[in-house]
Scaffold this motif. Structure first.
Motif, short mmCIF file in Angstrom:
data_model
loop_
_atom_site.label_atom_id
_atom_site.label_comp_id
_atom_site.label_asym_id
_atom_site.label_seq_id
_atom_site.Cartn_x
_atom_site.Cartn_y
_atom_site.Cartn_z
N ILE A 42 37.35 43.37 14.88
CA ILE A 42 37.88 42.62 16.03
C ILE A 42 38.01 43.51 17.26
N ARG A 43 38.32 44.76 17.05
CA ARG A 43 38.37 45.66 18.21
C ARG A 43 36.99 45.75 18.88
N MET A 44 35.98 45.72 18.05
CA MET A 44 34.60 45.84 18.55
C MET A 44 34.31 44.78 19.61
N ILE A 45 34.85 43.56 19.42
CA ILE A 45 34.48 42.52 20.37
C ILE A 45 35.48 42.33 21.50
N VAL A 46 36.57 43.11 21.49
CA VAL A 46 37.58 42.88 22.53
C VAL A 46 37.00 43.09 23.94
N VAL A 47 36.35 44.22 24.18
CA VAL A 47 35.87 44.50 25.54
C VAL A 47 34.81 43.49 25.99
N PRO A 48 33.75 43.26 25.20
CA PRO A 48 32.80 42.25 25.66
C PRO A 48 33.43 40.87 25.80
N LEU A 49 34.34 40.54 24.90
CA LEU A 49 34.95 39.21 24.97
C LEU A 49 35.75 39.05 26.26
N VAL A 50 36.59 40.04 26.56
CA VAL A 50 37.40 39.95 27.78
C VAL A 50 36.47 39.86 28.99
N PHE A 51 35.46 40.71 29.00
CA PHE A 51 34.57 40.74 30.16
C PHE A 51 33.85 39.40 30.34
N PHE A 52 33.20 38.93 29.29
CA PHE A 52 32.43 37.69 29.42
C PHE A 52 33.33 36.47 29.64
N THR A 53 34.41 36.36 28.87
CA THR A 53 35.22 35.14 29.03
C THR A 53 35.95 35.13 30.37
N LEU A 54 36.30 36.30 30.85
CA LEU A 54 37.01 36.32 32.13
C LEU A 54 36.07 35.89 33.26
N VAL A 55 34.88 36.46 33.30
CA VAL A 55 33.93 36.05 34.35
C VAL A 55 33.60 34.57 34.18
N ALA A 56 33.36 34.15 32.92
CA ALA A 56 33.03 32.73 32.68
C ALA A 56 34.22 31.84 33.04
N GLY A 57 35.43 32.33 32.75
CA GLY A 57 36.64 31.55 33.06
C GLY A 57 36.77 31.33 34.56
N ILE A 58 36.57 32.38 35.32
CA ILE A 58 36.66 32.25 36.79
C ILE A 58 35.57 31.31 37.28
N TYR A 59 34.38 31.47 36.70
CA TYR A 59 33.26 30.62 37.12
C TYR A 59 33.57 29.16 36.82
N ALA A 60 34.20 28.91 35.65
CA ALA A 60 34.51 27.53 35.27
C ALA A 60 35.56 26.91 36.18
N MET A 61 36.32 27.75 36.91
CA MET A 61 37.32 27.18 37.82
C MET A 61 36.64 26.41 38.95
N GLY A 62 35.43 26.81 39.28
CA GLY A 62 34.65 26.08 40.27
C GLY A 62 35.04 26.34 41.71
N ASP A 63 36.19 26.94 41.92
CA ASP A 63 36.67 27.15 43.28
C ASP A 63 37.57 28.39 43.27
N PRO A 64 37.24 29.38 44.10
CA PRO A 64 38.02 30.61 44.06
C PRO A 64 39.52 30.37 44.32
N LYS A 65 39.83 29.29 45.04
CA LYS A 65 41.24 29.03 45.35
C LYS A 65 42.05 28.76 44.09
N LYS A 66 41.38 28.18 43.09
CA LYS A 66 42.07 27.84 41.85
C LYS A 66 42.61 29.09 41.16
N LEU A 67 41.88 30.18 41.35
CA LEU A 67 42.31 31.44 40.76
C LEU A 67 43.71 31.78 41.25
N GLY A 68 43.94 31.52 42.55
CA GLY A 68 45.24 31.81 43.15
C GLY A 68 46.33 30.99 42.48
N THR A 69 46.12 29.66 42.36
CA THR A 69 47.20 28.83 41.80
C THR A 69 47.41 29.15 40.32
N ILE A 70 46.32 29.33 39.57
CA ILE A 70 46.47 29.68 38.15
C ILE A 70 47.20 31.01 38.03
N GLY A 71 46.79 31.96 38.86
CA GLY A 71 47.40 33.29 38.80
C GLY A 71 48.90 33.24 39.10
#
Ligand code: ASP
Length: 422
Positions: free
Chosen positions: A54-83
């Motif tokens: 599980i440690r093996m996949i932590v770094v790629p998982l965080v990296f890919f899901t975080l970028v994908a998560g922001i992308y899925a927000m569809g609007d950079p402003k959403k990052l602000g409200t979620i944050g």
């Protein structure tokens, strides 16, 4: 084999946990010490393999899901409200955890009458100055941060990359889809690895139970009870209350849905190693969408540690009681405040917070000798306490993710409310 895979994963993991405790205790009670240790070490290998996977996949998982998560927000402003929402909740829940820790420490008085004679003191190295640590969040070289697994730096870079891809709209879309596809792939890897969880958990727990076992429990009995009870109450009242009364969602579905993650947290004592499982259960069992799960959880695993904060408060009172320091009301406040700050800076790895304890003890001028004695006293037993506070750390992240998802309209309530299959 089909019957085995037919059993729900959390049940299989739970079985591993229970059998592990029994096995560890039986081995340590019935076999001669050297042979027992050797057998337990062999059993632990399965656990170590599981943790490495599980440690093996932590770094790629965080990296890919975080970028994908922001992308899925569809609007950079959403990052602000979620944050902002996530941040406020992180702070509020940590505040309640602090209160709970101080309450438990006051009610149980775990340090009263503790005999610290014969304890070998344990001194600590210097912590890095705060300014330096904050600056290090901005990676000079993001690839080096990925290689070193420097989580806050990876998160910072991934957030900006996600925003960049969103802003590039049409032209950025292929990159966004690439990250979405990659995060799906890594998540599927988590599924494969989790099939090993029942055995891994068995090996890890057998080792802890066999080497620490009942003796541990009695030596620091009151402290253990105070920490376990405080953690359980905090989860039920604060997270359960948030889910049931503020979000108006079924309480049982919530706790049932996150069981896998809780059990992995308990057996690994590491919220960052648990992260892949946390992301999986929150998306699949609770219906939290990727935009929230992918962004709130990696950050939570790094900075939101309610169990740690609760624990530090109890141990601070434990120290005062053991050595007879008198605490004024303002000390309680300062202990709470520093415990919260320290919990933010704690890495999500086993026993991390114990080594930052001195910062909290500085609040009421505990001498370095006393600090070293306390750490020397608790260290041999810390694993048992660490397992429980890590469960709270991970559970807190899931509660915040559910709340933010609900408020942002990113929660698939049908999934959340689906009748849990027994
Ligand atoms: N082991 C904890 C965690 O990973 C951190 C701590 O030592 O409190 O969440």
């Amino acid at each position: 084999m089909a019957w085995w895979f037919g059993i729900k994963l959390w049940k299989r993991v739970f079985l591993g946990l229970v059998l592990g405790v029994i096995f560890g205790l039986v081995v340590s009670q019935t076999m001669e010490a050297g042979a027992a240790e050797a057998l337990l070490l062999k059993t632990k290998v399965v656990g170590d393999v599981f943790i490495r996977l599980i440690r093996m996949i932590v770094v790629p998982l965080v990296f890919f899901t975080l970028v994908a998560g922001i992308y899925a927000m569809g609007d950079p402003k959403k990052l602000g409200t979620i944050g902002v929402k996530a941040f406020v909740l992180y702070i509020l829940t940590t505040f309640f955890a602090n209160l709970m820790g101080l309450l438990m420490g006051t009610i149980f008085q775990p340090g009263k009458g503790v005999d610290l004679g014969g304890v070998a003191p344990k001194a600590l190295g210097e912590a890095r100055p705060l300014g330096e640590r904050l600056m290090a969040i901005i990676p000079e070289n993001p690839f080096a941060a990925l290689v070193q697994g420097d989580m806050l730096a990876v998160i910072f870079f991934a957030l900006l990359l996600g925003v960049g891809i969103l802003m590039a709209s049409e032209e950025g879309a292929p990159a966004g889809r690439f990250f979405e596809a990659a995060s799906e792939g890594v998540l599927k890897m988590t599924h494969i690895i989790m099939e090993l969880a029942p055995f891994g958990v068995f090996g890890l727990i057998a080792y802890v139970a066999g080497t620490q076992g009942i003796a541990t429990f009695t030596a620091i009995f009151k402290l253990t009870i105070a920490v376990y009870l405080g953690c359980a109450l905090h989860m039920l009242i604060v997270y359960g209350g948030l889910v049931r009364f503020i979000l108006r969602l079924p309480f049982v579905n919530y706790f049932r849905g996150i069981l896998d993650a809780q059990m992995v947290a308990y057996s690994t004592s590491s919220s960052s190693a648990t992260l892949p499982v946390t992301i999986r259960v929150v998306q699949e069992n609770l219906g939290v969408q990727k935009s929230v799960a992918g962004s709130v959880l990696p950050l939570g695993a790094t900075i939101n540690m309610d169990g740690t904060s609760l624990y530090l408060g109890i141990v601070a009172l434990f120290t005062a009681q053991a050595f007879g320091y008198t605490l004024e009301p303002q000390h309680y406040f300062l202990i709470a405040l520093t415990a919260a700050l320290v919990s933010i800076g704690t890495a999500g790895v086993p026993s991390a917070s114990l080594f930052l304890l001195s910062i909290v003890l500085d609040v009421f001028n505990v001498t370095p000798e006393h600090t070293a004695l306390i750490i020397g006293f608790i260290f041999p037993f810390d694993r048992l306490l660490d397992m429980m506070r890590t469960v709270v750390n991970v559970t807190g992240d899931t509660a915040v993710a559910v709340a933010v998802a609900k408020w942002e309209g990113e929660l698939d309530e049908e999934v959340f409310r689906a009748k849990p299959v027994a």
